[in-house]
Design a protein around this motif. Structure first.
Motif, PDB file in Angstrom:
ATOM      1  N   ASP A   1     -28.230 -32.280  -4.850  1.00 46.93           N
ATOM      2  CA  ASP A   1     -27.353 -32.739  -6.059  1.00 46.93           C
ATOM      3  C   ASP A   1     -26.295 -31.388  -6.176  1.00 46.93           C
ATOM      4  O   ASP A   1     -26.881 -30.281  -6.376  1.00 46.93           O
TER       5      ASP A   1
ATOM      6  N   ALA B   1     -25.208 -30.636  -8.918  1.00 47.73           N
ATOM      7  CA  ALA B   1     -25.348 -29.879 -10.073  1.00 47.73           C
ATOM      8  C   ALA B   1     -26.307 -28.910  -9.881  1.00 47.73           C
ATOM      9  O   ALA B   1     -26.342 -27.812 -10.743  1.00 47.73           O
ATOM     10  N   LEU B   2     -27.254 -28.893  -9.043  1.00 49.17           N
ATOM     11  CA  LEU B   2     -28.243 -27.621  -8.570  1.00 49.17           C
ATOM     12  C   LEU B   2     -27.502 -26.494  -8.420  1.00 49.17           C
ATOM     13  O   LEU B   2     -27.945 -25.289  -8.533  1.00 49.17           O
TER      14      LEU B   2
ATOM     15  N   ALA C   1     -25.804 -25.466 -11.429  1.00 49.08           N
ATOM     16  CA  ALA C   1     -26.982 -24.754 -12.122  1.00 49.08           C
ATOM     17  C   ALA C   1     -27.249 -23.356 -11.878  1.00 49.08           C
ATOM     18  O   ALA C   1     -27.356 -22.258 -12.639  1.00 49.08           O
TER      19      ALA C   1
ATOM     20  N   LEU D   1     -26.653 -19.827 -13.960  1.00 48.27           N
ATOM     21  CA  LEU D   1     -27.653 -19.056 -14.432  1.00 48.27           C
ATOM     22  C   LEU D   1     -27.525 -17.570 -13.338  1.00 48.27           C
ATOM     23  O   LEU D   1     -28.423 -17.089 -13.105  1.00 48.27           O
TER      24      LEU D   1
ATOM     25  N   ARG E   1     -32.199 -18.408  -2.553  1.00 48.77           N
ATOM     26  CA  ARG E   1     -33.198 -18.983  -3.575  1.00 48.77           C
ATOM     27  C   ARG E   1     -33.092 -20.339  -3.623  1.00 48.77           C
ATOM     28  O   ARG E   1     -33.978 -21.094  -4.158  1.00 48.77           O
TER      29      ARG E   1
ATOM     30  N   LEU F   1     -33.957 -25.660  -0.291  1.00 51.10           N
ATOM     31  CA  LEU F   1     -34.022 -27.223  -0.375  1.00 51.10           C
ATOM     32  C   LEU F   1     -33.367 -27.694   1.015  1.00 51.10           C
ATOM     33  O   LEU F   1     -33.542 -28.684   0.998  1.00 51.10           O
TER      34      LEU F   1
ATOM     35  N   ALA G   1     -30.580 -30.926 -13.282  1.00 52.27           N
ATOM     36  CA  ALA G   1     -30.518 -30.071 -12.473  1.00 52.27           C
ATOM     37  C   ALA G   1     -31.540 -28.728 -12.277  1.00 52.27           C
ATOM     38  O   ALA G   1     -31.336 -27.928 -12.161  1.00 52.27           O
ATOM     39  N   LEU G   2     -32.757 -29.405 -12.602  1.00 53.66           N
ATOM     40  CA  LEU G   2     -34.077 -28.576 -12.467  1.00 53.66           C
ATOM     41  C   LEU G   2     -34.069 -28.411 -10.831  1.00 53.66           C
ATOM     42  O   LEU G   2     -34.034 -29.183 -10.188  1.00 53.66           O
ATOM     43  N   PHE G   3     -34.600 -26.882 -10.451  1.00 51.44           N
ATOM     44  CA  PHE G   3     -34.658 -26.645  -9.019  1.00 51.44           C
ATOM     45  C   PHE G   3     -36.028 -27.535  -8.905  1.00 51.44           C
ATOM     46  O   PHE G   3     -37.024 -27.297  -9.296  1.00 51.44           O
ATOM     47  N   PRO G   4     -36.078 -28.540  -7.577  1.00 51.91           N
ATOM     48  CA  PRO G   4     -37.146 -29.173  -7.690  1.00 51.91           C
ATOM     49  C   PRO G   4     -38.146 -28.497  -6.811  1.00 51.91           C
ATOM     50  O   PRO G   4     -39.377 -28.533  -6.668  1.00 51.91           O
ATOM     51  N   HIS G   5     -37.770 -27.206  -6.191  1.00 51.78           N
ATOM     52  CA  HIS G   5     -38.855 -26.557  -5.226  1.00 51.78           C
ATOM     53  C   HIS G   5     -39.330 -25.406  -6.231  1.00 51.78           C
ATOM     54  O   HIS G   5     -40.069 -24.348  -5.656  1.00 51.78           O
ATOM     55  N   MET G   6     -38.975 -25.303  -7.216  1.00 51.53           N
ATOM     56  CA  MET G   6     -39.603 -24.287  -8.316  1.00 51.53           C
ATOM     57  C   MET G   6     -40.564 -24.934  -9.382  1.00 51.53           C
ATOM     58  O   MET G   6     -40.103 -26.110  -9.919  1.00 51.53           O
TER      59      MET G   6
ATOM     60  N   PHE H   1     -35.629 -17.908 -13.721  1.00 54.29           N
ATOM     61  CA  PHE H   1     -34.477 -18.019 -12.679  1.00 54.29           C
ATOM     62  C   PHE H   1     -33.419 -17.079 -13.044  1.00 54.29           C
ATOM     63  O   PHE H   1     -32.858 -16.073 -12.368  1.00 54.29           O
TER      64      PHE H   1
END
Lengths: 255, 297, 366
Positions: free
Chosen positions: B189, B191-192, B195, B199, B209, B214, C87-92, C100
């Motif tokens: 995505d 958006a990731l 994001a 951040l 990271r 992913l 958009a949360l990081f799925p691997h964390m 983060f």
């Protein structure tokens, strides 16, 4: 962001150039008049003319086409039902059968060639054109199975249920519903299998009997006996014909 | 899932099962006879003894595998692993940015680039390897051009070296790396990535990271797809490699067709196959669980 | 204004040939909950992405805490975005997601742990800290996304349609929660939404946008009670309208002669400055300010229109219906259900609609 864009584009452009320059060089220099050097000495179709008069080469081309056509037909005839059967299979049986079908795809080619050679010797089947066809069908089969299955998995299983609900027999369901929907995938797979068979060197190298020389075998022996512009011309023919076949295959798959 | 009572379910499922096996059987038989059985023969021969004049004596022995411990074979295996590993690494380094770039293009241009990546992949491998001979040999294109530009005075020895083999492997198998990587990156995505950026991640943190974790299944798939054919390569070292660039594939061919030591060649093949299979296990372990369980009912 | 958090100065953004953001200037005060409300394509998302740094303005400038953001990439901006898809990081895990941003800023480990813990307490997810996002409900994911932004204590928290992915019930609960959390942390929130009730409920002030332009800025009650144009009147709440010609305009009072409904006498209205006698205008009134009376009656003190009930629906708390008052004019009306469950007026019945002159708002025709 902009800096990253340029950097990425640069690497990607280089990667593409790396993939295509050798092929382009090959085709361009097949039109070079010079016999010896890699320096450009004028445009000429001469080397293509030379190819056209080489009887052994034409025989090899005929062999290649026959082998590709026969092995592809075999692969489709065996692979299409197998793909449909696999889709219907449930449970662990499916995984095991999956593995068996995928094996020829992941096996190192040398291993495949050696194993087939040894097998033919052990069962006393003299190497010939037929052994090459059989060998090619063995590695083309999984290609057909994988590609047709990819298409079948995208189909709504309710379509077949709907057909039989509307009174179609198993054969009618296949002929009127399933086949029209998988036909593009089957044609695409057949064209790829045909291309791969035309291009195969290693398996052919091990299992070809006398008189079963194919184009790649011919190219190989020409390379081994010294480089000549004829090889450039022959290579260009092979490159352009595989590109044409791939193009066709993509067109079929898109539909 | 809908669990109907077995008494009702048994008859239709039994029928569809027999139907599916009828469809499967011919293809399965073909693959069994012309792939599984030959492998079994190789295994059997690898456990037999070499006859005096090159045939196979059916006497059980592990000598062939013991012979593989000879430093000469060890060196060739080591060299093959090294070259295949280096080719995999180079493909990854070159393929990741390329795949990332393609995955971020607008859809229509993505399709074009993908076709461009796939075309060499289906183009005659022998011919593509030959193209590098034409470019790299002493009287080849590169030397000719460099001499004409007065950059060098005498031709360089480019062909018939480990570097040439490495180049040929990377060239031959780069598409195998790019395609699965592309598939993995394309699935992320966007958006990731935004994001991470929002951040405070810099480019390196974003890569390490977020992108790498992913796309791990794609990275592993690409590496396995490059490593397997590289390890078993025959044509590339045969055409581009020097006397000292022999790889396992050439050794196997040599044992079979030149030395006519079939049992030893078979043992080599089996070891090669085992290495390939273990790298496949790594591949399956790295795939996401949903994809692995998809085959389950 | 003294304590500005965000100062947008004449921002322009083109997407191809379309002007997505058209000379937008907005000032947002520190600690304010500010919403950008508008239909899709209004340019509110472009504005948000320019604040976050994902898009670059074609003209104009953004100042955050007095500092120009021109050329500042997203990872150097003191703003954090709560994405629409989260958009949360799925691997964390949850905690890793929240940590983060702090890790990227290279804060000391102890500090990170402390702030992550405190923020997870704030959003009440302490017990889910080691889960991966896929294992959370929609509302929980939303809170993680919020925590991941809040933990950095940014100058501005940006929210892109924060509640859009939640179902109706959860949406109301989260709305209250969001407001409470914002009040607790005291950060500036800028929220993009197309959902007008949500915007009214959450915001201290909001800007209504359309086609790249700001139509009106103000407190929710300003926008609802005193819309400055028909677009705002229609987009924020339901607008019952009659259009016609203004006559007898005097000292802010006047009469509207409707052109689309037949009425015995004109409608008395308050007229805003700038509209003269003879001007074409539209009067709009909110449904809850309209009284419905059976039969065609008249009341001396109130404006009155006659019509016929077309639909009447029972939705529990009240009755909602439509009354036709002219060939092309239908008004939405509401009737309280405070007394009993019986149908207040029958479909097809003649009714009178009455309202105070001061409840109508007169606006120029678009």
């Amino acid at each position: 962001m902009r800096g990253q864009g340029i950097w990425l584009r640069g690497i990607s452009g280089l990667g593409m150039a790396f993939l295509y320059l050798p092929i382009i060089v090959l085709v361009v220099f097949s039109l070079n008049a010079s016999r010896l050097s890699a320096a450009w000495q004028g445009f000429s179709w001469h080397w293509y003319g030379v190819l056209w008069q080489d009887e052994a080469l034409l025989a090899a081309a005929a062999n290649s086409l026959w082998i590709a056509a026969l092995s592809t037909s075999l692969a489709v005839l065996l692979g299409l039902p197998a793909a449909m059967g696999l889709e219907r299979l449930k449970g662990h049986g499916r995984q095991v059968v999956d593995m068996i079908f995928l094996l020829p795809l992941v096996l190192p080619e040398v291993m495949m060639g050696v194993a087939l050679l040894l097998f033919f010797v052990v069962i006393h089947w003299p190497l010939s054109l037929a052994t090459v066809v059989v060998g090619h069908a063995a590695f083309n089969l999984p290609i057909v199975v994988v590609m047709v299955r990819a298409r079948l998995q995208k189909l709504d299983p309710r379509l077949e249920e709907a057909a039989s609900d509307l009174g179609a027999s198993a054969w009618q369901t296949f002929y009127r519903v399933t086949w029209p929907l998988v036909r593009p995938a089957v044609l695409g797979a057949a064209l790829l299998a045909f291309t791969i068979s035309l291009d195969d060197f290693i398996v052919t190298f091990f299992v070809a009997g006398p008189g079963a020389t194919t184009l790649p075998l011919k190219v190989y022996s020409m390379i081994k006996s010294g480089l000549s512009p004829e090889i450039n011309a022959l290579s260009s023919v092979l490159v352009l014909s595989s590109m044409g076949l791939v193009g066709l295959s993509l067109i079929f798959q898109r539909r | 899932m809908n669990h109907s009572p077995p008494s009702i379910a048994s008859s239709p499922s039994g029928r569809s099962c027999s139907k599916s096996s009828g469809l499967l059987l011919p293809g399965l038989l073909w693959t069994t006879v012309f792939c599984l059985l030959p492998i079994a023969v190789v295994l059997a021969v690898s456990l037999a003894t070499r006859g005096t004049y090159g045939g196979v004596l059916w006497e059980f022995s592990l000598d062939n595998y013991r012979d593989l411990l000879h430093p000469l074979y060890g060196r060739i295996f080591g060299q093959s692993l090294l070259l295949a590993g280096a080719a995999t690494g180079l493909c990854l380094v070159l393929g990741f940015p390329l795949a990332y770039y393609i995955a971020r293009l607008p859809p229509r241009r993505q399709a074009l680039w993908l076709v461009l990546i796939m075309i060499p992949f289906w183009t005659n491998f022998l011919v593509r390897t030959y193209a590098w001979m034409f470019i790299l040999r002493t009287e080849g294109l590169l030397n000719t051009v460099l001499i004409q530009l007065h950059l060098i005075s005498a031709p360089l020895d480019l062909l018939y070296s480990n570097q040439a083999v490495l180049l040929g492997l990377v060239y031959g198998y780069l598409p195998f790396m790019v395609l699965p990587l592309y598939a993995a990156i394309e699935r992320i995505d966007p958006a990731l990535i935004e994001a991470a950026w929002d951040l405070y991640a810099d480019r390196w943190s974003l890569f390490r990271r977020v992108l790498i974790p992913l796309t791990k299944p794609g990275i592993v798939a690409g590496c396995v797809l490059v490593f397997i054919p590289s390890l078993g390569a025959y044509l590339t070292p045969d055409l581009l490699g020097g006397a000292r660039s022999m790889m396992v594939g050439n050794l196997i061919q040599h044992e079979y067709l030149v030395a006519r030591d079939w049992p030893l060649g078979s043992a080599l093949s089996i070891v090669l196959m085992l290495i390939v299979m273990s790298s496949l296990l790594w591949y399956f372990a790295a795939q996401p669980p949903q994809a692995r369980e998809r085959g389950e009912p | 204004m003294a304590d500005l958090s965000i100062d947008m100065r004449a921002l322009v953004k083109c997407h191809g040939a379309t002007l997505a953001v058209d000379h937008v200037s907005l000032q947002i005060t520190r600690g304010e909950f500010f919403s950008l409300l508008g239909p899709s394509g209004a340019g509110k998302t472009s504005l948000l992405r320019m604040l976050a740094g994902f898009e670059t303005p074609d003209a104009g400038d953004i100042l955050i805490d007095g500092r120009s953001m021109a050329g500042v990439p997203p990872n150097r901006r003191p703003v954090n975005l709560v994405f629409q898809s989260y958009a949360l990081f799925p691997h964390m895990t949850v905690a890793e997601n929240v940590a983060f941003g702090l890790e990227m800023q290279r804060l000391p480990r102890g500090e990170i742990a402390k702030r992550v813990g405190a923020t997870l307490d704030l959003v009440q997810l302490q017990d889910k800290r080691d889960r991966v996002p896929d294992r959370l409900s929609g509302g929980e994911q939303q809170r993680v996304a919020l925590a991941r932004a809040l933990v950095n204590r940014p100058a501005v928290v940006l929210l892109d349609e924060p509640l859009a992915a939640l179902d109706q019930q959860l949406r109301q609960q989260m709305q209250a929660e969001l407001k409470t959390i914002q009040a607790q942390v005291g950060l500036t929130f800028v929220c993009v939404t197309h959902h007008q009730e949500e915007a009214l409920a959450l915001s201290d002030r909001l800007a209504v946008m359309q086609q790249g332009r700001v139509m009106q800025v103000g407190r929710p009650e300003d926008l609802y009670e005193h819309p400055e144009n028909l677009f705002v009147a229609r987009f924020v709440g339901v607008s019952n309208e009659v259009s016609g010609t203004l006559v007898d305009v005097q000292a802010g009072e006047g009469t509207l002669l409707p052109s689309d409904v037949s009425v015995s006498r004109g409608i008395r209205v308050s007229v805003p400055a700038g509209l003269q006698s003879g001007a074409q205008a539209v009067m709009t009134v909110r449904p809850e300010r309209v009284r419905i009376a059976p039969g065609h009656v008249a009341d001396a003190g109130l404006n009155c229109l006659h019509g016929v009930v077309e639909t009447m629906q029972y939705i529990g708390s009240e009755w909602q219906g439509a009354v036709r008052i002219g060939p092309s004019v239908r008004w939405t009306i509401r009737a309280s259900n405070a007394a009993s469950g019986s149908r207040p007026v029958a479909i097809g019945a003649p009714v009178s609609l009455q309202w105070n002159a001061s409840d109508g708002v007169v606006l120029p025709v678009i």
